[in-house]
Design an enzyme around this catalytic site. Structure first.
Site, PDB file in Angstrom:
ATOM      1  N   HIS A  73       7.363   1.567  -5.910  1.00  0.00           N
ATOM      2  CA  HIS A  73       7.258   0.250  -6.557  1.00  0.00           C
ATOM      3  C   HIS A  73       8.636  -0.395  -6.478  1.00  0.00           C
ATOM      4  O   HIS A  73       9.630   0.243  -6.831  1.00  0.00           O
ATOM      5  CB  HIS A  73       6.941   0.364  -8.053  1.00  0.00           C
ATOM      6  CG  HIS A  73       5.629   1.012  -8.379  1.00  0.00           C
ATOM      7  ND1 HIS A  73       4.472   0.299  -8.547  1.00  0.00           N
ATOM      8  CD2 HIS A  73       5.302   2.304  -8.605  1.00  0.00           C
ATOM      9  CE1 HIS A  73       3.482   1.117  -8.864  1.00  0.00           C
ATOM     10  NE2 HIS A  73       3.962   2.344  -8.910  1.00  0.00           N
TER      11      HIS A  73
ATOM     12  N   GLU B 274      11.099   1.772  -9.018  1.00  0.00           N
ATOM     13  CA  GLU B 274      10.534   3.087  -9.324  1.00  0.00           C
ATOM     14  C   GLU B 274      10.013   3.750  -8.064  1.00  0.00           C
ATOM     15  O   GLU B 274       9.308   3.123  -7.272  1.00  0.00           O
ATOM     16  CB  GLU B 274       9.385   2.882 -10.336  1.00  0.00           C
ATOM     17  CG  GLU B 274       8.569   4.119 -10.621  1.00  0.00           C
ATOM     18  CD  GLU B 274       7.435   3.871 -11.630  1.00  0.00           C
ATOM     19  OE1 GLU B 274       7.438   2.811 -12.297  1.00  0.00           O
ATOM     20  OE2 GLU B 274       6.553   4.730 -11.737  1.00  0.00           O
TER      21      GLU B 274
ATOM     22  N   GLU C  26       2.406  11.826  -8.646  1.00  0.00           N
ATOM     23  CA  GLU C  26       1.540  11.542  -9.788  1.00  0.00           C
ATOM     24  C   GLU C  26       0.245  12.265  -9.477  1.00  0.00           C
ATOM     25  O   GLU C  26      -0.415  11.952  -8.475  1.00  0.00           O
ATOM     26  CB  GLU C  26       1.282  10.045  -9.926  1.00  0.00           C
ATOM     27  CG  GLU C  26       2.526   9.288 -10.317  1.00  0.00           C
ATOM     28  CD  GLU C  26       2.200   7.907 -10.809  1.00  0.00           C
ATOM     29  OE1 GLU C  26       2.150   7.707 -12.033  1.00  0.00           O
ATOM     30  OE2 GLU C  26       2.000   7.027  -9.962  1.00  0.00           O
TER      31      GLU C  26
ATOM     32  N   ASP D 189       7.746   6.855  -7.222  1.00  0.00           N
ATOM     33  CA  ASP D 189       6.896   7.926  -7.740  1.00  0.00           C
ATOM     34  C   ASP D 189       6.725   8.992  -6.666  1.00  0.00           C
ATOM     35  O   ASP D 189       5.949   8.821  -5.730  1.00  0.00           O
ATOM     36  CB  ASP D 189       5.523   7.370  -8.129  1.00  0.00           C
ATOM     37  CG  ASP D 189       5.632   6.344  -9.241  1.00  0.00           C
ATOM     38  OD1 ASP D 189       6.523   6.490 -10.093  1.00  0.00           O
ATOM     39  OD2 ASP D 189       4.834   5.389  -9.253  1.00  0.00           O
TER      40      ASP D 189
END
Ligand SMILES: *[C@@H]1O[C@H](CO)[C@@H](O)[C@H](O)[C@H]1NC(C)=O
Length: 462
Positions: free
Chosen positions: A249, A233, A238, A235
């Site tokens: 991640h 993942e 956020e 990101d």
């Protein structure tokens, strides 16, 4: 339409099919959200893309309209075991995205509203970008040596609510061809997984995740099942109007595409957190956490009271897409002015202004966090996921596990606020509780717009 439906369910019966079926008691009309692809030489070209709602938010029933799943529980009659549940139950069209889920697209802008009171109360949402002119394939992003840019308005997002834009390594067709019991595919938003090894997904690998299902104590709409759905993942964003983070991640090498975990591999229990197959902490860049409390927020350098542009660049070792990912850079543009990312201002850490493996190692060392990110492969592993292709996710959520304190408050709970790395923003430590934010800020919303990707320095005017 009706004829087709009858014929198709009849043929399924005859074939004795056991499958995560699709039903069409409600229509599925993917809201159109045009995006752009840009090159240095030729500028930007519009793509006819649309979005699709994730399967977890959909009506799940037995084909005659009898619920297979209600609130945070599976139907006892059909769903004691995964096989029967998968045979009987299916997903339906989302119907009207706006009145049911608070999700609407207009021009190149997507608005996601926090609480929508339709026939039921809906909280937040998660959608994926479909490929140009397709309603059953996700758009696959391969962003090594490229950049990704979007505009965002977070002025409607208070403490405890997170408007997220990110990539996860899902299957292009939502797992339909790999898992024949999944008859729904990307058209119905199936096949989600993420770096937390999501155990709240109702379907994994085309199978109902109903076994050992534990309804959430605090969330009337969620629970956790036997399996988790893991994936690399990235990101990109956020955030709310108080704090923002971008985070990578990664997962162990065996995790390619969606990996179905069970038990320790999911790393769900706190004491097993670092024994799971994915790196749950990730390596994050949050300007506040990294020592700059005047950079991001209301009336700050990046002013969250109005819209701004977020540029994210994926830099490789040799400046081609053929070598490993080594850096994820960030800049902002607001009111026509380019704003460089903030630099780390943490005693004992060099001034970094981007995510690199040395940045992650240094910051984690000084903050006293284990470097699970580095251990599981670091940025090169994140680049491998982009080589295979990642799906764009746009979401809005509140946090039943940690009240979003890891983003905008102080985390972990109980840690002293003056310990480096603990404070992430100015939100009160006892705030961000879902019950409280849903009641206080039902009209919270985020707007994502003007999504584009392409060659480095091609998607925005320097
Ligand atoms: C925060 O970032 C701004 C912009 O880069 C900079 O001018 C300022 O000195 C930084 N403050 C701290 C405490 O690092």
């Amino acid at each position: 339409m009706h004829t087709f439906q009858i014929v198709s369910s009849l043929s399924l019966l005859l074939a004795g099919s056991q499958a995560q079926k699709y039903y069409s008691m409600k229509p599925e009309n993917h809201p159109k959200l045009p995006t752009q692809v840009c090159t240095k030489d030729k500028g930007c070209v519009k793509q006819d893309t649309a979005i699709v709602l994730d399967s977890n938010w959909r009506w799940c029933h037995d084909g005659s309209g009898s619920n297979c799943y209600t609130g945070n529980k599976w139907n006892e009659q059909y769903c004691k075991d995964a096989k029967t549940c998968t045979e009987k139950c299916g997903l339906d069209g989302a119907g009207d995205y706006e009145s049911t889920y608070g999700i609407s697209a207009k021009g190149d802008a997507l608005t996601m509203k926090f609480v929508t009171q339709g026939q039921q109360k809906n909280v937040g949402g998660r959608v994926y970008l479909l490929a140009p002119n397709s309603d059953d394939k996700y758009n696959m992003f391969k962003l090594k040596n490229k950049e990704f840019t979007f505009d965002v308005d977070v002025s409607g997002l208070p403490c405890g609510i997170n408007g997220a834009l990110y990539f996860t390594e899902m299957e292009e067709d939502g797992g339909k061809s790999k898992y024949p019991t999944n008859e729904c595919g990307a058209k119905y938003g199936t096949g989600y997984g993420d770096g937390q090894c999501a155990v709240d997904v109702k379907w994994v690998h085309g199978e109902a995740n109903c076994e050992n299902w534990v309804p959430s104590k605090s969330d009337p709409n969620a629970g956790t099942g036997r399996y988790g759905s893991c994936a690399n993942e990235m990101d990109v964003w956020e955030a709310n109007k108080i704090s923002a983070a971008y985070t990578s991640h990664v997962c162990e090498e065996k995790v390619k595409g969606i990996y179905r975990c069970e038990g320790i591999e999911c790393g769900t229990k706190p004491e097993e957190r670092f024994r799971g197959v994915c790196d749950k902490d990730g390596c994050d860049f949050n300007s506040y956490r990294l020592g700059n409390d005047s950079y991001y927020g209301e009336r700050k350098i990046v002013d969250t009271n109005t819209k701004f542009t977020v540029v994210t660049q994926f830099i490789t070792v040799d400046g081609t897409a053929n070598t490993p990912l080594k850096e994820v850079r960030r800049k902002y543009i607001q009111n026509g002015k380019e704003i460089a990312n903030s630099k780390t201002n943490v005693p004992g850490v060099a001034p970094y202004d981007s995510i690199t493996d040395p940045f992650c190692a240094d910051v984690k060392r000084v903050f006293g966090d284990p470097n699970d990110f580095g251990k599981k492969g670091g940025l090169p592993r994140a680049g491998d996921a982009f080589d295979r292709g990642m799906v764009l996710v746009l979401s809005l959520w509140d946090d039943h596990t940690a009240n979003m304190q890891w983003l905008d408050g102080a985390y972990p709970p109980g840690a002293p606020e003056d310990k480096p790395g603990v404070k992430r923003g100015t939100c009160p430590r006892d705030g961000g509780k879902p019950e409280q934010v849903e009641q206080q800020f039902p009209n919270a919303q985020v707007v994502y717009s003007n999504i584009r990707s392409g060659d480095l320095d091609s998607t925005y005017r320097p």
